[in-house]
Design an enzyme around this catalytic site. Structure first.
Site, PDB file in Angstrom:
ATOM      1  N   GLY A   7       0.853  -1.179   0.000  1.00 23.37           N
ATOM      2  CA  GLY A   7       0.000   0.000   0.000  1.00 23.37           C
ATOM      3  C   GLY A   7       0.886   1.224   0.000  1.00 23.37           C
ATOM      4  O   GLY A   7       1.279   1.709   1.062  1.00 23.37           O
ATOM      5  N   ALA A   8       1.237   1.716  -1.185  1.00 28.23           N
ATOM      6  CA  ALA A   8       2.201   2.808  -1.287  1.00 28.23           C
ATOM      7  C   ALA A   8       1.490   4.132  -1.508  1.00 28.23           C
ATOM      8  O   ALA A   8       1.750   4.858  -2.447  1.00 28.23           O
ATOM      9  CB  ALA A   8       3.198   2.523  -2.414  1.00 28.23           C
ATOM     10  N   GLY A   9       0.560   4.443  -0.604  1.00 24.99           N
ATOM     11  CA  GLY A   9      -0.101   5.740  -0.627  1.00 24.99           C
ATOM     12  C   GLY A   9       0.675   6.713   0.248  1.00 24.99           C
ATOM     13  O   GLY A   9       1.909   6.646   0.334  1.00 24.99           O
ATOM     14  N   ALA A  10      -0.050   7.613   0.897  1.00 23.39           N
ATOM     15  CA  ALA A  10       0.586   8.641   1.701  1.00 23.39           C
ATOM     16  C   ALA A  10       1.388   8.027   2.848  1.00 23.39           C
ATOM     17  O   ALA A  10       2.586   8.288   3.001  1.00 23.39           O
ATOM     18  CB  ALA A  10      -0.488   9.581   2.252  1.00 23.39           C
ATOM     19  N   GLY A  12       2.214   4.815   3.425  1.00 25.65           N
ATOM     20  CA  GLY A  12       3.203   3.867   2.933  1.00 25.65           C
ATOM     21  C   GLY A  12       4.433   4.596   2.426  1.00 25.65           C
ATOM     22  O   GLY A  12       5.580   4.195   2.693  1.00 25.65           O
ATOM     23  N   ALA A 130       0.163  11.719   6.720  1.00 26.66           N
ATOM     24  CA  ALA A 130       0.842  12.116   5.486  1.00 26.66           C
ATOM     25  C   ALA A 130      -0.244  12.379   4.461  1.00 26.66           C
ATOM     26  O   ALA A 130      -1.405  12.015   4.664  1.00 26.66           O
ATOM     27  CB  ALA A 130       1.769  11.015   4.998  1.00 26.66           C
ATOM     28  N   LYS A 186      -9.007   3.958  19.314  1.00 26.49           N
ATOM     29  CA  LYS A 186      -8.960   4.727  18.069  1.00 26.49           C
ATOM     30  C   LYS A 186     -10.214   4.465  17.236  1.00 26.49           C
ATOM     31  O   LYS A 186     -10.814   5.384  16.668  1.00 26.49           O
ATOM     32  CB  LYS A 186      -7.697   4.366  17.284  1.00 26.49           C
ATOM     33  CG  LYS A 186      -7.436   5.291  16.112  1.00 26.49           C
ATOM     34  CD  LYS A 186      -6.048   5.099  15.503  1.00 26.49           C
ATOM     35  CE  LYS A 186      -5.840   6.117  14.378  1.00 26.49           C
ATOM     36  NZ  LYS A 186      -4.576   5.918  13.661  1.00 26.49           N
ATOM     37  N   ASN A 194     -16.627  10.042  12.801  1.00 32.44           N
ATOM     38  CA  ASN A 194     -16.190  10.028  11.422  1.00 32.44           C
ATOM     39  C   ASN A 194     -17.371   9.958  10.446  1.00 32.44           C
ATOM     40  O   ASN A 194     -17.555  10.829   9.596  1.00 32.44           O
ATOM     41  CB  ASN A 194     -15.247   8.832  11.245  1.00 32.44           C
ATOM     42  CG  ASN A 194     -14.171   9.108  10.241  1.00 32.44           C
ATOM     43  OD1 ASN A 194     -14.405   9.846   9.302  1.00 32.44           O
ATOM     44  ND2 ASN A 194     -13.010   8.512  10.424  1.00 32.44           N
ATOM     45  N   SER A 260     -11.867  11.487   7.801  1.00 36.33           N
ATOM     46  CA  SER A 260     -11.544  10.714   6.583  1.00 36.33           C
ATOM     47  C   SER A 260     -12.775  10.243   5.802  1.00 36.33           C
ATOM     48  O   SER A 260     -12.757  10.219   4.576  1.00 36.33           O
ATOM     49  CB  SER A 260     -10.672   9.520   6.941  1.00 36.33           C
ATOM     50  OG  SER A 260     -11.403   8.605   7.733  1.00 36.33           O
TER      51      SER A 260
END
Lengths: 312, 312
Positions: A7-10, A12, A130, A186, A194, A260
């Protein structure tokens, strides 16, 4: 240590960057072709303190992972993608690959156990943030930390090893005796505020205008506390969580922030993670023959808004 | 018969016009100065079947009613204005003035009893509709009917007299043995769909897209059925009401329609009548030490949206 960021988002991007800088061997796995292609071609660009830095990285599309294995996998996918990602990761997992889940929401250990031996599962909560600015481009700001724990009682040494690696990268990790408490806490804070900010189309601070809004928050907390106890023998401190939520509504704190699910649903017309928050508590209550009407209604209304907006 | 129409909006205009045409002496009382002034100056204009007709009328501002009394008062104000209007009407009420309440929602008889002897109170439900186009200007379309009943058991003759007067005006009235059933049924249908379409910003037909929306509707019906039984010994037929609601979601029926609270809240940023529907059931449950979580949450969210939109 060879570390895979799944998961190479913010988030990651942040974790991979900080770990790579500290000397670890990092590679990325992601489901978004443009992101993967740009990472391989141009590297990963990090914006921080008004500066921009690009580092060369190695990335794979999750459906086409190269012939390498990982000693540690850090999971940063959306909750609803977890199961598919774990399926895709099979080739990079050896018998001692540690897998650390840092996802928000509930029920992820159950999902992980279908793919990974319990002894290799680690659970964590992080306050790092991020922002993804585009393919292979991440903005970093603010401070954070991580707490994490082994799921199998005998694997404390493994958790401490991960803590050490993360700390070398400046990620401020801490071994936790009680990570499940933090996960539930959390989830409860998110579950209280949310979805309802997405439904009412408002910021956290705006919820303070809602007459009798406290009744709403208190009842959501009560339902999460019931679920935490039933599912994981975790005793949530309801008064402390109520205070924490009120604190988060303060415009001087996160109050100005659209949470979110508002970003997902209202701003981007994307599916929400409701099934891993309020929806999880509702399904658990049904399974146990109990009732969680607040979580039930919020889940139905959130899915309702998804459906009305035509979100797939 | 001298008839006062209290609340000269769309429905008050329709009723007044039809009764006046049939030979009754009608006058109007309203809180909107422009409306009252225009009625007195230029008359009441009715649009119907592409034709326009203006009739001379007599109207008073509710804070400045002239020296006359009424034999019958028909109430067409918004629920939250009822109490203030009854206060204002004191001078036109004599000991035998019949007062007919045709408002939507719950709890109006309790309010009326504070101002009017029980023997003079009549309760009705109407399916007539009308649309206010501006001050003293009403559009009529469609067909309707009325059912009504005396609240005091001995006053059946009074109710039949009102029925006769309304029928002379073509208003298709019928004496009902069981008007409370109809009032609760109508409130329940509104309570199930009205506020939720405002919260989700959708038409009735759109609600059919909501996954597990049936659970929502069924639970609201269950709470209204409980309240009807406790408050008025009315046994709602929950299956029949569920069918009626599903019927109303059909785009071939009222499905294309944005229900009234959507019009009030989303379109006009006006206060809703939630306290006389779901809010009434919630407050009753609290009073009786019971729970009505669906009505409770819907009430909180509706007031929440009012507050966030800055509605006074």
């Amino acid at each position: 240590m060879r570390i895979a960021i799944a998961g190479a988002g913010a988030m990651g991007g942040r974790f991979g960057y900080m770990l790579q800088k500290s000397g670890q061997e990092v590679f990325y796995i992601d489901g978004w072709p443009e992101n993967v292609d740009k990472m391989n071609r141009d590297g990963l660009t990090i914006e921080e303190n008004g500066e921009e830095r690009t580092i060369p990285v190695r990335a794979y599309h999750s459906k086409n992972i190269g012939p390498e294995q990982a000693d540690l996998i850090i999971l940063f996918v959306k909750s609803m993608q977890l199961s598919e990602m774990l399926e895709d990761l099979k080739s990079i997992i050896h018998k001692d690959t540690k897998v650390l889940c840092l996802l928000n929401g509930l029920g992820h250990v159950r999902t992980m156990e279908r793919f990974i031996p319990r002894k290799n599962i680690y659970l964590g909560v992080t306050l790092w943030t991020a922002k993804l600015l585009g393919p292979a481009r991440v903005h970093l700001s603010g401070d954070g930390n991580i707490e994490l724990q082994n799921i199998a009682p005998e694997m404390t040494a493994g958790a401490e090893e991960i803590v050490a690696v993360l700390n070398q990268g400046g990620l401020k990790a801490k071994y936790s005796q009680d990570v499940l408490y933090s996960v539930w806490k959390k989830a409860c804070v998110n579950g209280a505020m949310n979805a309802v900010c997405a439904i009412l189309d408002c910021r956290l601070m705006d919820f303070r205008l809602v007459p009798e809004g406290d009744i709403f928050i208190q009842n959501i907390i009560k339902e999460f506390a019931w679920a935490a106890k039933v599912e994981d023998q975790v005793e949530l401190d309801q008064t402390a969580i109520l205070e924490l939520i009120k604190f988060s509504l303060d415009p001087a704190r996160q109050g100005e922030h659209y949470p979110s699910m508002h970003q997902d649903l209202v701003q981007q017309h994307r599916r929400t993670e409701i099934e891993y928050l309020n929806g999880y508590v509702w399904r658990l209550a049904k399974e146990k023959g109990a009732a969680a009407p607040y979580c039930e209604i919020i889940t139905i209304l959130t899915h309702g808004k998804e459906a009305i907006l035509g979100v797939k």
